[in-house]
Structure formats: C-alpha cells, structure tokens
Design an enzyme around this catalytic site. Structure first.
Site, PDB file in Angstrom:
ATOM      1  N   SER A 134       3.952   7.715   3.027  1.00 39.27           N
ATOM      2  CA  SER A 134       4.409   6.380   3.411  1.00 39.27           C
ATOM      3  C   SER A 134       4.181   5.347   2.313  1.00 39.27           C
ATOM      4  CB  SER A 134       3.689   5.925   4.688  1.00 39.27           C
ATOM      5  OG  SER A 134       2.300   5.816   4.445  1.00 39.27           O
TER       6      SER A 134
ATOM      7  N   ASP B 271     -11.578   6.522  15.310  1.00 38.95           N
ATOM      8  CA  ASP B 271     -11.650   6.511  13.846  1.00 38.95           C
ATOM      9  C   ASP B 271     -11.917   5.103  13.326  1.00 38.95           C
ATOM     10  OD1 ASP B 271     -11.680   7.676  11.352  1.00 38.95           O
ATOM     11  OD2 ASP B 271      -9.517   7.513  11.051  1.00 38.95           O
TER      12      ASP B 271
ATOM     13  N   GLY C 232       0.829  -1.201   0.000  1.00 36.39           N
ATOM     14  CA  GLY C 232       0.000   0.000   0.000  1.00 36.39           C
ATOM     15  C   GLY C 232       0.858   1.243   0.000  1.00 36.39           C
TER      16      GLY C 232
ATOM     17  N   GLY D 277       0.760   5.772   0.670  1.00 41.75           N
ATOM     18  CA  GLY D 277       0.072   6.938   1.199  1.00 41.75           C
ATOM     19  C   GLY D 277       0.816   8.195   0.817  1.00 41.75           C
TER      20      GLY D 277
ATOM     21  N   LYS E  27       6.390  -0.405   7.173  1.00 42.46           N
ATOM     22  CA  LYS E  27       5.828   0.879   6.754  1.00 42.46           C
ATOM     23  C   LYS E  27       6.929   1.927   6.800  1.00 42.46           C
ATOM     24  CE  LYS E  27       2.161   4.188   7.964  1.00 42.46           C
ATOM     25  NZ  LYS E  27       1.056   4.472   8.901  1.00 42.46           N
TER      26      LYS E  27
END
Length: 448
Positions: free
Chosen positions: A153, A279, A148, A150, A170
């Site tokens: 990141s 969250d 993944g 971001g 990460k």
C-alpha cells in the site's frame, strides 16, 4: 444546470445546520457524565489508516540513547521458544467469507500456505458505485504527496473536488495479495464501518478500481505517536521536553494523561461494542495535527476481533513489547478438551505499556531479541527507572494496568475513573475540534 442547483441547495442546508450546531454548542448545551464533559451533538463516524513498524528511542540527557528496535505486528515464533504455540481462532462475518485458509489469523510461527494466482487480484466485494476516485478526488501523485508506504500500500493526500477538503487515500494493490493480508483487510473494513468515535480515525468511503482498493480516510498531519516521542528529551530529574515545530514544550504528566485518556476512551467505546483491537502500540496511534491539544487517533484494526464472551479469543498475535501475557499463553480448545483463551483485557495491558513508555522513556519488558522480550512479558516483572520521577497516581495507574492476572487488571471504564486521569484531564474537552469534524461531515454530505 438543474443538478448544479440541487447540489448548491444541499450545501446551503448543510451550512445552516452547521450554524445551528455552533449556536447550540457555544450556548453551553453540554452535560456532565462521570465527571467528563460530553457534548449533546451526535458522535461522528471514525475509521482506520496505514501502519508502520518501529520503536521508541528517547534521548536521555547525560547518557547514550537506547538502540532503535523495530516492532512487528505479527509475532514470529523463535525455535527456542517452546512455551509459545501456534493456534488459530474462528473468524466471523466478512472474514469468514475469505477463501480456503483465510479463517486463521496471523499467529506465532509460519502462516499456512494457500495457493493463489499471483497474476489476478482477489476482489474485496464491496458495493458497486457509479462514481470513480478520479471523478471525486484530486490525488497528489507527487513525492511530496506521499504520507506513507507499505508492502502492498501507499498513502497519499487527496483533495475532494467539491469541498476542497483534504483526506488521506490508502491505495492497496490487490494483485498477488497474500490470503492472510486479505483477511486483515476485510476485517479492518468491516470493523471500521461499525465504529463512530472521535479518537478512532474515520473511514469515509471505498473504491475498488483496476486491481486496487482505495480507502478514503481522515487526514492526520501530526504523525504517529512514535514519531512524536522521537522529539522528546528526558532529563535525570524526570523533566521531559518536547521539541515541537513551534518550539520547546514541557511534556508534563497532564499532557501525557490527555493522550492516554483519548486512547482509553477509544478502547472503552470498542469494548462496549464487543470489539477488541489486539494490536495497540505507539505506531498504531496518530496525532490529528501538530497542535499541542491535538486529538489522538487509533488506527489499524487488522488484528481486531468481534468477541462474544469474556475469554473467547485464542489467536496469538500482536507486537512483542505490547502483547499481554495471557495472549502468549492462549491455547485453542481441541475436541471436548477446554482451551485457554483471553478477553479484551489484553488491550488494557497494552495501554499500560504505552503509558510506561511515554513517562519513562523505555519499555517495561525488554530483552536482546523478541524471544527474551516475550519471556519478560510472560513473567510480568518490571521496575521504574531512576529518572522516571513519577507521581504516586501515575505509578498506581500503570501498576493497575500491568497486572498479569487479567481479572484484576483495570477495565477501560475503571481506568477512566482513575485519579491520575481525572485529576490531569479536567476541562480538556475540545469543542472546536468537534465542530471542525462536524463541518467536515456536513460539507461532504452536501457535495455527494
């Protein structure tokens, strides 16, 4: 040669301990507590991973699917939303050590600007260590190794050189990182180091090198719960079919209850330790694997808070579909005047939303834009779609969670005792999964 022998000896000790654990576990040394099976083996450390924003879109047989809408972890204020104000709340411990302006959590509206040098990174301030990432792990830098990405990141697969076990690493670029992002990162690390639960993803270790922070975490190959639900088809009679890699599987209330129970158990554990997540959403829940009985893992504690009293939180934050009404009404105290805060019950509202989404294939509170969605949340009115076809116990469970008054809402402890969870999750303790996690910790300890 002497060092190599030492490591080998430790690994032998680890394997012996593992054999002992297996023997005692399979001899049936378990205890029943509140109707749930609880292994006598000690709990294992758990931690956090990356996030991504998106939203559930079920495929409805006989009708067009609803439009795909992406959620954001930071609610952004719209000009016409005069009823929602921006407030801040004091942060604690590691978060309080941030630079000027970092004491405010992300909230509705524009975040306060704090000047910083974009050419230099702000250190996280972690303990210095002799080992480096490359000396302990082989990181897959190929495209297939990316799990993944971001804004700051990238998450990749890493293999421990001594044990051969795989993890998620990460990598966060600290150069030019925004102060608010740094606040969330520090808070997440601080909270994850204090948690130890099978339904909370584990943070193993941290490296800070060359302007980047590397977080070594538990590898989950099942993907986000949101992605899981993209492979679900719902029929007018309420039947749900999940198209798994192994073939078609019925997504029964029993399967959904097992997922929800894992989430509630993780939140109950957090609330007992005075930690509110704040969250909870489909994107912040991951499946351990593609297996049908895979554990659910709670991730992303960037908005979490260690609370000291029942209504001591004031920051307006979260995601539009999932945020609780009391969060939207929060007002920080000014001088001698009292404010209007909220407590950890906000997490239970989010669990109610998630349960509704999985069982009904749509959000309980929706609108054309975030402003309309937030107004719908504040009103708290919702209806079940005709295709839901839910059991009375499931409806009671959702209604008890989506109660506007947080004082009348189910607590995590009460939710675990609810008939819908108890009846649908009998005998679902996964001893093999616990054994696997225990082996992972032992092998890592032996290699260090």
């Amino acid at each position: 040669m002497q060092q190599s022998l030492s490591v080998s000896t430790r690994q032998i000790v680890c394997l012996l301990a593992l054999l002992h654990y297996a023997q005692t576990t399979f001899l049936g040394q378990v205890e029943l507590e509140d109707g749930h099976v609880k292994c006598l083996a000690s709990r294992l450390q758990r931690g956090g991973l990356a996030l991504r924003s998106s939203f559930l879109a079920y495929r409805l047989r006989g009708g067009a699917p609803p439009p795909l809408v992406r959620t954001r972890s930071v609610i952004e204020k719209e000009k016409q939303d005069e009823g929602v104000t921006k407030e801040s709340e004091p942060e604690e411990d590691a978060v309080a050590q941030c630079k000027k302006g970092d004491g405010k959590t992300a909230a509705i509206g524009k975040s306060s600007h704090v000047e910083h040098d974009s050419q230099h990174h702000v250190p996280i301030v972690i303990a210095k260590r002799k080992s480096t990432l490359s000396s302990l792990y082989d990181v897959d830098f190929d495209e297939k190794g990316v799990l993944g990405t971001g804004t700051f990141s990238t998450v990749r697969v890493a293999t421990h050189k001594e044990t051969g076990m795989q993890y998620a690493v990460k990598a966060i670029n600290l150069v030019g990182i925004q102060p608010q992002t740094l606040v969330r990162l520090r808070r997440e690390i601080q909270v994850l180091r204090s948690l130890n639960h099978k339904n909370i993803i584990q943070l193993y270790e941290i490296f800070e090198e060359d302007g980047k922070l590397f977080m070594i975490m538990e590898l989950c190959t099942g993907g986000e719960l949101w992605h899981f639900l993209q492979r679900v088809e719902i029929f007018p009679n309420g039947e749900k079919i999940y198209y798994s890699p192994q073939g078609k599987v019925e997504l029964s209330e029993q399967r959904v209850a097992k997922i929800i129970k894992g989430i509630v158990e993780a939140i109950h554990y957090c609330h007992q330790r005075h930690v509110a997540h704040r969250d909870l959403k489909l994107e912040n829940l991951m499946l351990e694997s593609d297996d049908e009985d895979a554990d659910i893992k709670l991730i992303d504690f960037g908005f979490s808070k260690v609370f000291s009293n029942s209504n001591g939180m004031y920051a307006i934050l979260g995601s539009p579909y999932y945020v609780a009404p009391e969060v939207l009404r929060a007002k920080a105290p000014l001088d001698a005047r009292g404010g209007q805060g909220y407590g950890c019950a906000c997490d239970m509202w989010s669990i109610g939303v998630i349960t509704f989404m999985i069982l009904c294939g749509q959000a309980p509170f929706d609108g054309e834009n975030d402003h309309e969605r937030l107004l719908a949340v504040k009103r708290g009115n919702f209806t079940y779609p005709p295709h839901a076809n839910l059991s009375s116990e499931a409806v009671e469970f959702i209604n008890a969670l989506l109660t506007v008054d947080p004082n009348k809402r189910l607590t995590a402890k009460a939710a675990l005792s609810h008939a819908w969870l108890r009846q649908n999750t009998k005998g679902t303790s996964n001893i093999f999964s616990q054994l696997k996690r225990f082996a992972s910790s032992l092998l890592r300890w032996g290699a260090e």
